[in-house]
Design an enzyme around this catalytic site. Sequence first.
Site, PDB file in Angstrom:
ATOM      1  N   ASP A   8       0.888  -1.167   0.000  1.00 47.46           N
ATOM      2  CA  ASP A   8       0.000   0.000   0.000  1.00 47.46           C
ATOM      3  C   ASP A   8       0.923   1.214   0.000  1.00 47.46           C
ATOM      4  O   ASP A   8       1.539   1.535   1.011  1.00 47.46           O
ATOM      5  CB  ASP A   8      -0.883  -0.038   1.255  1.00 47.46           C
ATOM      6  N   LYS A  69       3.093  11.791  -3.437  1.00 46.26           N
ATOM      7  CA  LYS A  69       2.151  10.996  -4.244  1.00 46.26           C
ATOM      8  C   LYS A  69       1.150  11.917  -4.956  1.00 46.26           C
ATOM      9  O   LYS A  69       0.600  11.580  -5.982  1.00 46.26           O
ATOM     10  CB  LYS A  69       1.431  10.009  -3.332  1.00 46.26           C
ATOM     11  N   GLU A 146      -7.182   0.858  -4.258  1.00 42.90           N
ATOM     12  CA  GLU A 146      -7.122   0.766  -2.796  1.00 42.90           C
ATOM     13  C   GLU A 146      -8.449   0.323  -2.172  1.00 42.90           C
ATOM     14  O   GLU A 146      -8.454  -0.590  -1.341  1.00 42.90           O
ATOM     15  CB  GLU A 146      -6.655   2.100  -2.201  1.00 42.90           C
ATOM     16  N   ASP A 169     -12.642   5.504   1.859  1.00 45.58           N
ATOM     17  CA  ASP A 169     -11.214   5.556   2.169  1.00 45.58           C
ATOM     18  C   ASP A 169     -10.733   7.013   2.123  1.00 45.58           C
ATOM     19  O   ASP A 169     -10.619   7.604   1.057  1.00 45.58           O
ATOM     20  CB  ASP A 169     -10.448   4.700   1.142  1.00 45.58           C
TER      21      ASP A 169
END
Length: 577
Positions: A8, A69, A146, A169
Amino acid sequence: MEPLIGIDLGTTNSLCAIFDGEPRLIPNALGEYLTPSAVGMVDEDQLVIGAPAKELQITQPNKAAVCFKRLMGTNEKIRVNDREFTATELSSLVLKSLKEDAEKFLKVDIQNAVITVPAYFNDNQRKATKLAGEMAGLRVRRVVNEPTAAALTYGFHDQNADKKILVMDLGGGTFDVTIMEIFEGSLEIMATAGESFLGGEDFTNRLVHTCLEQKGYNFEIAELKFPQMLARLTKECERAKRLFLTEESTTISFPDESGKSTDKIVQLSRKQFSDVNRHLMKRLERPVTKVLRDTDILPDEIDDVILVGGATRMTIIREFVCQLFKKEPNCKFDPDQVVALGAAIQAALIDDDAAVDDMVMTDVCPFTLGIEVVKTFGSREIGGYYMPIIHRNTTIPVSKEDVISTIHANQTQIQIRVFQGESRKVADNIKLGELAVSGIPRGPAKQEVFVRFCYDANGILDVEAYIPETGKKFGTVLTNHVKGLSNKEISKAIERLQQLKFYPREDIKNRHLLLFCERVSGDISLFERKNFEDVVDLFEESLSSNDRDFFARVRQDLLICLSSLGHPYSEPKADSE
Ligand code: ADP
Ligand code: MG
């Protein structure tokens, strides 16, 4: 069989897991599961990854990078010390560090990985993630969404369920919502939606803005002129944000312009926190409404709302779920860990592991993919319209074909522009690339060209065009507007990264402690500082001595000193060796 790990790769934290009858997390060199996605440089260009880099970011922000990211898939350069990196390169360093941690822990070479990405990551961002894996020496066997990975964890442990589940999420920088159905071991992702620029960090940033305003600072100026002040203030606001879980109000110590703590304080309440974040809460609502509408499911038909990502610990998020779904969220698994565990389950599915024999999983394409077309209105031709080819929430892998045609007589070329998005006009969508088609036989208008879109299980798109009359085919590689790297450029980047040395693994725990001390020394009073720095100096000296007893004694003294200053250092939990 070659070991296949699940990773992850988060905006804030990354984790690594392996499947061994069930998914298991792998600790890093500090013995921890969570590795902050941070890269720093100490001494003579030695790399530190994770917690030490995060500490460094607070005291010397120019020597470390975090949250990169968010720039994945762009060519924007990020400075660390006096070097420049792309987000892909920095991510590859984090991946390499996770790979080495896993190799040390499992005592095997690791060359294969499944890496997770936010469902809403576009083609460029996915390709960049895959490339980061390759740069780290990993063969990326699958790029998985994810929320899908999170759903797999719940599905794996609840294989006999017959339920509709909504996964929310909220990580550091992204927000994803997915609806899926579990039925007799089969997991069907029905719809997914999200935002790539909305996460827990935005909630912290709102607090930072509030504090700066109260003290008469402008954010942009502070960012430019006083990065250390901003870094420490952000750390303070992060702490406050977490405290609102249990406290009604808290105070923040406002640092001076060089980032040292002062006796100036800002008082903040939980109510204020909700107020300044109201517009962020509104943005959270949109993707939730969208997935419900896309699947034609009403909120009360959802059996379980699963929370994933550290930021879902915020009380306002739990209240939001209770209000909308009239039920408490399900948090059976740690929101930080559930994605990595799911990545390991995905790895088991790829390896046909017996433990997942009865599981089947289908995923969807999270957004519509299409091309630009010209429309004719009477004698007027207007370009810029969007023709969808793969509609959002289509089950993947999928391959779809459509026909376009020339608009003028004797037109021999068509430039196919590929987009992702939901708007009628391409200008409001994201451009993914172009494909030039030439050699169309001369003739009247409306000569046909076939366009085929293939969207694979990794969420990566291939576009192909061919002229039926001649059978001529055109390349499948998109020329991304975010400049794609050639093989030569990739090899060069890998070479450049290989020249960088990682900080010696056996010393990383002590380096982390030293960087922690450096931050603490900016937090304590000048009076306390003198004595504290003497202890830290002694510790540094003991590191280079060969006297283990002396080292152990000084280290113990330092830990006691830190505790007495109100900054206890939490010792790594487990040993990874
Ligand atoms: P990512 O997947 O993007 O790396 P994570 O799932 O690790 O992100 O979540 C990181 C975010 O969660 C950060 O913005 C952090 O501030 C937030 N967070 C973590 N724990 C808490 C908490 N107890 N209360 C509020 N926010 C939290
Ligand atoms: Mg995450």
